[in-house]
Design a protein around this motif. Structure first.
Motif, mmCIF file in Angstrom:
data_model
loop_
_atom_site.group_PDB
_atom_site.id
_atom_site.type_symbol
_atom_site.label_atom_id
_atom_site.label_comp_id
_atom_site.label_asym_id
_atom_site.label_seq_id
_atom_site.Cartn_x
_atom_site.Cartn_y
_atom_site.Cartn_z
ATOM 1 N N CYS A 104 0.847 -1.208 0.000
ATOM 2 C CA CYS A 104 0.000 0.000 0.000
ATOM 3 C C CYS A 104 0.876 1.250 0.000
ATOM 4 C CB CYS A 104 -0.918 0.021 1.219
ATOM 5 S SG CYS A 104 -2.385 -0.964 0.987
ATOM 6 N N ARG A 105 1.922 1.232 0.805
ATOM 7 C CA ARG A 105 2.816 2.405 0.875
ATOM 8 C C ARG A 105 3.497 2.628 -0.485
ATOM 9 N NH1 ARG A 105 3.498 0.945 6.338
ATOM 10 N NH2 ARG A 105 5.071 -0.624 5.854
ATOM 11 N N GLU A 106 3.999 1.522 -1.062
ATOM 12 C CA GLU A 106 4.663 1.628 -2.374
ATOM 13 C C GLU A 106 3.697 2.144 -3.431
ATOM 14 O OE1 GLU A 106 7.024 -1.605 -4.091
ATOM 15 O OE2 GLU A 106 7.199 -2.428 -2.068
ATOM 16 N N ALA A 107 2.505 1.566 -3.458
ATOM 17 C CA ALA A 107 1.514 1.948 -4.469
ATOM 18 C C ALA A 107 1.100 3.405 -4.282
ATOM 19 C CB ALA A 107 0.293 1.034 -4.353
ATOM 20 N N ASP A 108 1.035 3.833 -3.027
ATOM 21 C CA ASP A 108 0.641 5.218 -2.741
ATOM 22 C C ASP A 108 1.679 6.194 -3.302
ATOM 23 O OD1 ASP A 108 -1.121 7.096 -1.522
ATOM 24 O OD2 ASP A 108 0.418 7.412 0.021
ATOM 25 N N VAL A 109 2.941 5.852 -3.091
ATOM 26 C CA VAL A 109 4.026 6.721 -3.595
ATOM 27 C C VAL A 109 3.942 6.818 -5.121
ATOM 28 C CG1 VAL A 109 6.528 6.906 -3.866
ATOM 29 C CG2 VAL A 109 5.564 6.297 -1.637
ATOM 30 N N VAL A 110 3.807 5.667 -5.776
ATOM 31 C CA VAL A 110 3.754 5.645 -7.246
ATOM 32 C C VAL A 110 2.517 6.397 -7.751
ATOM 33 C CG1 VAL A 110 3.517 4.127 -9.259
ATOM 34 C CG2 VAL A 110 5.084 3.523 -7.431
ATOM 35 N N ASN A 111 1.400 6.203 -7.093
ATOM 36 C CA ASN A 111 0.166 6.889 -7.518
ATOM 37 C C ASN A 111 0.295 8.401 -7.390
ATOM 38 O OD1 ASN A 111 -1.272 4.698 -8.357
ATOM 39 N ND2 ASN A 111 -2.257 4.339 -6.370
ATOM 40 N N ARG A 112 0.930 8.846 -6.335
ATOM 41 C CA ARG A 112 1.125 10.293 -6.150
ATOM 42 C C ARG A 112 2.004 10.865 -7.262
ATOM 43 N NH1 ARG A 112 -0.253 12.329 -1.001
ATOM 44 N NH2 ARG A 112 -0.941 10.662 0.371
ATOM 45 N N GLU A 113 3.061 10.123 -7.562
ATOM 46 C CA GLU A 113 3.958 10.575 -8.628
ATOM 47 C C GLU A 113 3.226 10.596 -9.977
ATOM 48 O OE1 GLU A 113 8.066 8.873 -6.557
ATOM 49 O OE2 GLU A 113 7.164 7.787 -8.218
#
Lengths: 161, 121
Positions: free
Chosen positions: A74-83
């Motif tokens: 979830c943390r990884e996906a959140d970072v990528v989604n924000r970018e």
């Protein structure tokens, strides 16, 4: 008050008390209502798939591990989604950077699904014979089906013998 | 309403007041719908009384019925069964709902991409 009045009121009270009694008698078998465990959904899993207490302990460990992995994903996906969102905010076409972020998001999703499948198979091996197939059918149909085709009403196991 | 007002030129001494008053007539009729309103209120009152009266009659019939031991026992037994069935049905509904909630929660806890939540019944 006259006797018939008492009988009338008493009958209504008796109906209410018997209703509450029947409710309590029926609901008390659903132990997961007040399950004290860290994961009450596992108590439900135990009831639904007839899991033994020993197997539940092993499933609990697997579940704990999977939940921790999910949080990391979830943390990884959140970072990528924000970018990705910040790239999309300044572009009106699919640039190589956006394509790269989409690929990265898909890689995370694939990795997540692989881990999830491993978890489902490991849990299914802890279930009693006959329940493993039922569990996998139910879980996989929910996880991998198109959301719009994944609508059930009422008992989620009504269509899974 | 028409009123004849005496003036000082008609009757300076005021002696014609009695005569004038004797000729004073109310010419306006009753307000529109006055009669209908009165009859309506009478009917409403009668209907209200009839309703209370019929309720009282029903209660007397029920009280007579409940005064019989066999009927009273039957009444209590029926309410006992109806209450138990209602409680049992409600518990069934609650259990199904709880099952749906926990099964969705289970999938969501192991799958971060699980966005679909099964609708509650």
């Amino acid at each position: 008050m006259k006797k018939p009045t008492w009988i009338l009121i008493g009958g209504l009270a008796l109906g209410g008390i018997s209703g509450m009694g029947a409710y309590w008698f029926q609901i008390r078998h659903t132990a997961y209502r007040n399950a004290p465990e860290q994961f009450p959904e596992l108590k439900w899993l135990q009831d639904e798939f007839k899991v033994s207490p020993e197997a539940l302990q092993r499933i609990n460990a697997l579940h704990e591990e999977q939940v921790a992995q999910c949080e990391e994903i979830c943390r990884e996906a959140d970072v990528v989604n924000r970018e990705l969102q910040s790239l999309l905010a300044t572009s009106h076409e699919v640039t190589p950077e956006i394509q790269a972020k989409l690929d990265e998001a898909n890689r995370i999703r694939t990795e997540c699904q692989t881990k999830l499948l491993r978890y489902l198979f490991r849990v299914s091996r802890e279930l009693p014979e006959g329940q493993a197939g039922r569990y996998l059918t139910w879980a996989q149909s929910n996880v991998f089906c198109t959301p719009s085709l994944n609508r059930h009403h009422g008992d989620p196991f009504a269509h899974h013998p | 309403m028409k009123t004849g007002k005496p003036t000082s030129t008609d009757d300076p001494g005021g002696d014609g007041l009695d005569k004038l008053l004797s000729t004073w007539r109310v010419e306006d009729g009753l307000p529109t719908g006055f009669r209908a309103g009165v009859w309506r209120r009478i009917h409403e009152r009668e209907h209200s009384v009839a309703w209370v009266e019929s309720l009282r009659t029903y209660w007397i019939a029920v009280a007579d019925w409940l005064a019989r031991p066999a009927m009273a026992t039957g009444y209590l037994a029926v309410l006992l069964v109806v209450g138990a069935l209602a409680g049992w049905a409600q518990a069934e509904r609650d259990q199904v709902q709880q099952k749906v909630v926990l099964s969705a929660r289970y999938l969501q806890s192991v799958n971060p991409y699980q966005v679909e939540i099964r609708e509650l019944p």
